[in-house]
Design a protein around this motif. Structure first.
Motif, PDB file in Angstrom:
ATOM      1  N   TYR A  92       1.449  40.367 -21.113  1.00  0.00           N
ATOM      2  CA  TYR A  92       0.343  41.316 -20.962  1.00  0.00           C
ATOM      3  C   TYR A  92      -0.926  40.738 -21.588  1.00  0.00           C
ATOM      4  CZ  TYR A  92      -2.560  45.420 -21.730  1.00  0.00           C
ATOM      5  OH  TYR A  92      -3.609  46.296 -21.768  1.00  0.00           O
ATOM      6  N   VAL A  93      -0.802  40.155 -22.764  1.00  0.00           N
ATOM      7  CA  VAL A  93      -1.961  39.539 -23.430  1.00  0.00           C
ATOM      8  C   VAL A  93      -2.510  38.406 -22.573  1.00  0.00           C
ATOM      9  CG1 VAL A  93      -2.646  38.149 -25.425  1.00  0.00           C
ATOM     10  CG2 VAL A  93      -1.300  40.220 -25.767  1.00  0.00           C
ATOM     11  N   ARG A  94      -1.629  37.613 -21.983  1.00  0.00           N
ATOM     12  CA  ARG A  94      -2.072  36.505 -21.132  1.00  0.00           C
ATOM     13  C   ARG A  94      -2.888  37.015 -19.945  1.00  0.00           C
ATOM     14  NH1 ARG A  94       2.357  32.642 -18.711  1.00  0.00           N
ATOM     15  NH2 ARG A  94       2.983  34.602 -17.768  1.00  0.00           N
ATOM     16  N   GLY A  95      -2.518  38.158 -19.412  1.00  0.00           N
ATOM     17  CA  GLY A  95      -3.234  38.698 -18.263  1.00  0.00           C
ATOM     18  C   GLY A  95      -4.495  39.470 -18.611  1.00  0.00           C
ATOM     19  N   SER A  96      -4.741  39.680 -19.905  1.00  0.00           N
ATOM     20  CA  SER A  96      -5.922  40.456 -20.316  1.00  0.00           C
ATOM     21  C   SER A  96      -6.623  39.798 -21.505  1.00  0.00           C
ATOM     22  CB  SER A  96      -5.495  41.881 -20.682  1.00  0.00           C
ATOM     23  OG  SER A  96      -4.521  41.855 -21.711  1.00  0.00           O
ATOM     24  N   MET A  97      -6.861  38.511 -21.398  1.00  0.00           N
ATOM     25  CA  MET A  97      -7.445  37.728 -22.498  1.00  0.00           C
ATOM     26  C   MET A  97      -8.840  38.191 -22.909  1.00  0.00           C
ATOM     27  SD  MET A  97      -5.723  35.078 -23.649  1.00  0.00           S
ATOM     28  CE  MET A  97      -4.404  34.014 -23.225  1.00  0.00           C
ATOM     29  N   ASN A  98      -9.608  38.725 -21.979  1.00  0.00           N
ATOM     30  CA  ASN A  98     -11.006  39.060 -22.268  1.00  0.00           C
ATOM     31  C   ASN A  98     -11.189  40.389 -22.976  1.00  0.00           C
ATOM     32  OD1 ASN A  98     -11.606  36.714 -20.942  1.00  0.00           O
ATOM     33  ND2 ASN A  98     -12.093  37.706 -19.017  1.00  0.00           N
TER      34      ASN A  98
END
Length: 131
Positions: A92-98
């Motif tokens: 999830y973090v990888r897909g929402s880095m910004n």
């Protein structure tokens, strides 16, 4: 805008997930994790390190706070199901880095806190778990 994009990127790189799978929720909804469920995880030190890294990341990522709180309950004795859920949070973090925390200069800072208790929510001890 406060972000920990570099830290999150380094965390994802350290885990070195071989797939490109991205999830859109940090934890499964209505999933109740038990203390002993399945096979014990072979590297509890790695599990503790990952949970600690995610705890640090929650300073600017309140969207993962609940998932990290749930998974941090198992740092003393993690099982494979807990590690799998932890990898889900990292995906999830990888897909929402910004994502991060935005403080606007033209609006006042009003901090509000909420808490919810689910009575007898822990499937092992039947005690309350505060969210």
């Amino acid at each position: 805008m406060l972000t920990q994009q570099k830290y999150a990127s380094d965390l994802v790189a350290m885990v070195s997930l071989i797939d490109d799978k991205i999830v859109y929720s940090p934890i499964e909804i209505n999933m109740k994790y038990k203390e002993a469920d399945g096979e014990p995880f072979s590297d509890p030190t790695l599990y503790r390190w990952l949970v600690g890294s995610l705890v640090y990341l929650t300073m600017t990522r309140p969207d993962i706070l609940y998932a990290v709180q749930v998974l941090s309950q198992f740092v003393s004795n993690p099982y494979h199901i807990h590690h799998t859920a932890l990898l889900c949070v990292i995906r999830y973090v990888r897909g929402s880095m910004n994502q991060g925390v935005l403080f606007r200069s033209d609006s006042p800072i009003n901090l509000k806190g909420y808490i919810d208790a689910d009575w007898t929510g822990c499937p092992d001890s039947r005690r309350s778990v505060n969210d």
